[in-house]
Write a protein that holds these residues in place. Structure first.
Motif, mmCIF file in Angstrom:
data_model
loop_
_atom_site.group_PDB
_atom_site.id
_atom_site.type_symbol
_atom_site.label_atom_id
_atom_site.label_comp_id
_atom_site.label_asym_id
_atom_site.label_seq_id
_atom_site.Cartn_x
_atom_site.Cartn_y
_atom_site.Cartn_z
ATOM 1 N N THR A 154 0.806 -1.219 0.000
ATOM 2 C CA THR A 154 0.000 0.000 0.000
ATOM 3 C C THR A 154 0.839 1.269 0.000
ATOM 4 O OG1 THR A 154 -1.772 -1.148 1.138
ATOM 5 C CG2 THR A 154 -1.797 1.244 1.250
ATOM 6 N N VAL A 155 1.954 1.254 0.706
ATOM 7 C CA VAL A 155 2.735 2.476 0.856
ATOM 8 C C VAL A 155 3.172 3.039 -0.492
ATOM 9 C CG1 VAL A 155 4.955 1.262 1.147
ATOM 10 C CG2 VAL A 155 4.639 3.534 2.150
ATOM 11 N N ARG A 156 3.341 2.180 -1.490
ATOM 12 C CA ARG A 156 3.733 2.662 -2.814
ATOM 13 C C ARG A 156 2.579 2.663 -3.821
ATOM 14 N NH1 ARG A 156 9.281 1.638 -6.146
ATOM 15 N NH2 ARG A 156 8.637 2.597 -8.099
ATOM 16 N N TYR A 157 1.756 1.623 -3.794
ATOM 17 C CA TYR A 157 0.771 1.448 -4.859
ATOM 18 C C TYR A 157 -0.667 1.764 -4.454
ATOM 19 C CZ TYR A 157 4.639 -1.003 -7.148
ATOM 20 O OH TYR A 157 5.846 -1.322 -7.706
ATOM 21 N N MET A 243 11.779 11.779 3.115
ATOM 22 C CA MET A 243 12.790 11.957 2.069
ATOM 23 C C MET A 243 12.261 11.575 0.685
ATOM 24 S SD MET A 243 16.143 10.395 4.006
ATOM 25 C CE MET A 243 17.072 10.268 2.465
ATOM 26 N N GLY A 244 11.093 10.950 0.649
ATOM 27 C CA GLY A 244 10.519 10.557 -0.628
ATOM 28 C C GLY A 244 11.074 9.268 -1.189
ATOM 29 N N LEU A 245 11.660 8.416 -0.353
ATOM 30 C CA LEU A 245 12.146 7.132 -0.846
ATOM 31 C C LEU A 245 10.959 6.278 -1.291
ATOM 32 C CD1 LEU A 245 14.947 6.070 1.691
ATOM 33 C CD2 LEU A 245 15.205 6.939 -0.619
ATOM 34 N N PRO A 246 10.940 5.816 -2.530
ATOM 35 C CA PRO A 246 9.769 5.090 -3.060
ATOM 36 C C PRO A 246 9.782 3.613 -2.681
ATOM 37 C CG PRO A 246 11.389 5.348 -4.795
ATOM 38 C CD PRO A 246 11.968 6.042 -3.574
ATOM 39 N N LEU A 247 9.815 3.341 -1.393
ATOM 40 C CA LEU A 247 9.818 1.957 -0.928
ATOM 41 C C LEU A 247 8.500 1.276 -1.285
ATOM 42 C CD1 LEU A 247 11.394 2.725 2.520
ATOM 43 C CD2 LEU A 247 12.375 1.157 0.872
ATOM 44 N N PHE A 280 12.225 -3.054 -2.308
ATOM 45 C CA PHE A 280 12.531 -1.938 -3.192
ATOM 46 C C PHE A 280 12.234 -2.353 -4.626
ATOM 47 C CE2 PHE A 280 15.365 -2.252 0.410
ATOM 48 C CZ PHE A 280 15.460 -0.967 0.927
ATOM 49 N N HIS A 281 11.542 -1.491 -5.379
ATOM 50 C CA HIS A 281 11.227 -1.753 -6.782
ATOM 51 C C HIS A 281 11.814 -0.645 -7.652
ATOM 52 C CE1 HIS A 281 7.262 -4.140 -5.792
ATOM 53 N NE2 HIS A 281 8.343 -4.698 -5.278
ATOM 54 N N GLY A 282 12.284 -0.997 -8.840
ATOM 55 C CA GLY A 282 12.750 0.010 -9.784
ATOM 56 C C GLY A 282 13.795 -0.550 -10.723
ATOM 57 N N THR A 283 14.562 0.339 -11.309
ATOM 58 C CA THR A 283 15.706 -0.100 -12.108
ATOM 59 C C THR A 283 16.800 -0.577 -11.162
ATOM 60 O OG1 THR A 283 16.747 2.085 -12.094
ATOM 61 C CG2 THR A 283 15.164 1.627 -13.872
ATOM 62 N N VAL A 287 17.187 1.071 -7.538
ATOM 63 C CA VAL A 287 17.094 0.274 -6.316
ATOM 64 C C VAL A 287 18.372 0.409 -5.498
ATOM 65 C CG1 VAL A 287 17.022 -2.095 -5.433
ATOM 66 C CG2 VAL A 287 15.375 -1.349 -7.169
ATOM 67 N N ALA A 288 19.518 0.386 -6.159
ATOM 68 C CA ALA A 288 20.800 0.540 -5.449
ATOM 69 C C ALA A 288 20.845 1.871 -4.707
ATOM 70 C CB ALA A 288 21.960 0.432 -6.431
ATOM 71 N N GLU A 289 20.318 2.923 -5.339
ATOM 72 C CA GLU A 289 20.304 4.243 -4.697
ATOM 73 C C GLU A 289 19.357 4.247 -3.492
ATOM 74 O OE1 GLU A 289 19.240 8.881 -5.850
ATOM 75 O OE2 GLU A 289 19.519 7.394 -7.447
ATOM 76 N N GLN A 290 18.183 3.613 -3.658
ATOM 77 C CA GLN A 290 17.237 3.526 -2.535
ATOM 78 C C GLN A 290 17.849 2.770 -1.357
ATOM 79 O OE1 GLN A 290 13.337 1.932 -3.675
ATOM 80 N NE2 GLN A 290 13.735 2.584 -5.776
ATOM 81 N N VAL A 291 18.498 1.665 -1.674
ATOM 82 C CA VAL A 291 19.112 0.835 -0.642
ATOM 83 C C VAL A 291 20.179 1.623 0.114
ATOM 84 C CG1 VAL A 291 20.622 -1.145 -0.272
ATOM 85 C CG2 VAL A 291 18.611 -1.374 -1.747
#
Length: 461
Positions: A154-157, A243-247, A280-283, A287-291
């Motif tokens: 839910t937090v993302r979608y 911070m807007g991290l798209p977890l 974490f979802h993304g490219t 994802v590496a940046e989010q992590v």
């Protein structure tokens, strides 16, 4: 209910449905309860429609005879939503389970209400798309819409309310209506789609849904990390959100729940301290940046013991364990049943609300592991009780009541996702004030005979 003619109803429904109208003992028992610890009540009959037209005819018959109607998906609700407290006909939509259309270009799908979330995602596998609402159980989409389900993504979608574009609904008198459209927005009148989402079967039966889809991410990474206390874990999440991290997923499990996880999953040997389960979802680069960003926050708040899972089988194993938290919690005290409750508060109040909840648990003398969709301020208690102990059942009820009142004190809600059903109707007037009376006005306008899931959500005089 006054003026109910059950025998006439059953006779007409048998003529319509044949052997798809059941009065068999095992079928009645299956439809007498859900996953809640709620006393079962048998319906008088169970109908298995296969088309919208049959649902319409069922409701016309039931309306004519004043017969209660309770919509039924797969029975995974958690507050007694589908218990037919006044008898009548349980309408099981499991045979209405067609994926009607997958519109890849528009990122939507049209489905019947008996389609389950796993069934839809299996149908989407080759398309590169996914349906994201994941309450844990393999619930039906009709039931998920009726209870405004959410879950770990839910937090993302977003919740079910954010992911339904349109509905086909059969009203209590048998009329078929369509709400919304496949367009992504509209300014044309009352938002009737969202009136039925979360209505818990009290206004009509959903017979078709148009739902949003999302692209499957290029790269997924999951992790667990341990914290010295719940406050540190929650503060980490608050800063990540700010911070807007798209977890994609941020789940909290307290030290009691972690002990149960290790008992229930012998190959899991995580520290028995508060944990975050993350995804974490993304490219791959994204994802590496989010992590990296989250790892820095975790370190700043005393977190440790990062365990990573990037292989699909490892991630599935991790989230399977999370989804089985109910059974893991029950492993802490063999032979008990679980009284489940949830609430949701503004995320800034979450740490204090949980701290005070833990004090209430200690005062009750009961064991109650805690898990939460911490990214949106939602947490759950599994209060473990001996079902044969009147004292423990009373203490569990008192504890759940205090936690619900605490949520309201913090400006929250008595249910973030389980819904109201039988268990939480008594709190609605306090939570909603005069707006609760308006719900009764709407119910009476749509269902003047009060045949749709009577005894739930609102009471008609």
């Amino acid at each position: 209910m006054p003026n109910v003619d059950i025998q006439a109803t059953v006779t007409e429904l048998q003529a319509l449905l044949g052997d798809r109208l059941s009065t068999g003992a095992s079928i009645l028992d299956q439809h007498s309860h859900d996953e809640a610890y709620t006393p079962p009540v048998l319906p008088d009959a169970v109908a298995f429609p296969e088309t919208t037209d049959e649902v319409s005819q069922i409701l016309r018959i039931c309306s004519k005879h004043g017969c209660p109607v309770v919509p039924y998906g797969v029975g995974t609700s958690l507050e007694g939503h589908i218990v037919p407290v006044q008898g009548g006909v349980s309408v099981d939509t499991s045979r209405m389970n067609a994926v009607i259309a997958i519109n890849q270009s528009d990122l939507d799908a049209v489905v019947e209400p008996g389609v389950t979330r796993m069934q839809l995602n299996d149908a989407l596998r080759a398309s590169g798309l996914m349906f994201t609402v994941d309450p844990g159980a393999d619930a039906s989409l009709g039931g998920m819409a009726a209870t405004r389900a959410s879950g770990t993504n839910t937090v993302r979608y977003g919740t079910m309310a954010d992911n339904v574009l349109a509905l086909e609904v059969v009203l209590p008198d048998g009329q078929i209506i369509h709400t919304g459209s496949r367009a992504r927005k509209s300014s044309t009148g009352y938002d009737l789609t969202h009136l039925f989402i979360g209505s818990e079967g009290t206004l009509g039966i959903i017979t078709k849904l148009t739902v949003k889809l999302h692209g499957q991410p290029e790269h997924i990474a999951a992790a667990t990390c341990a914290f010295p206390d719940i406050a540190s874990a929650v503060e980490t999440v608050i800063l990540a959100i700010q911070m807007g991290l798209p977890l994609a997923r941020i789940e909290l499990l307290d030290e009691v729940q972690m002990r149960g996880m290790n008992i229930y999953n012998p190959d899991m040997t995580l520290p028995e301290t508060p944990h975050l389960f993350l995804e974490f979802h993304g490219t791959e680069a994204g994802v590496a940046e989010q992590v990296e960003s989250l790892a820095s926050l975790v370190e700043d708040h005393g977190g440790s013991d990062f365990a990573w899972a990037t292989k699909t089988e490892d991630r599935n194993r991790l989230w399977k364990a999370r989804h089985e938290a109910y059974y893991a919690g029950k492993a802490l005290r063999q032979g008990t049943e679980g009284v489940v409750t949830d609430c949701c508060v503004p995320i800034s109040a979450l740490a204090e609300c949980i701290a005070r909840t833990k004090e209430l648990i200690a005062d009750s003398g009961l064991m109650a592991p805690l898990v939460g969709h911490v990214g949106d301020g939602n947490f759950h208690l599994l209060i473990l009780v001996d079902p044969d102990s009147t004292d423990e059942m009373a203490r569990a009820g008192a504890l759940a009541n205090k936690v619900n009142m605490l949520a309201l004190e913090f400006g929250g809600t008595v249910s973030g996702e389980h819904g109201i059903g039988l268990g939480k109707r008594k709190y609605l007037a306090q939570e909603h004030g005069a707006a609760y009376a308006l719900m009764g006005v709407l119910k009476k306008a749509v269902d003047p005979g009060n045949i749709m899931n009577p005894g739930k959500l609102v009471t008609l005089n």
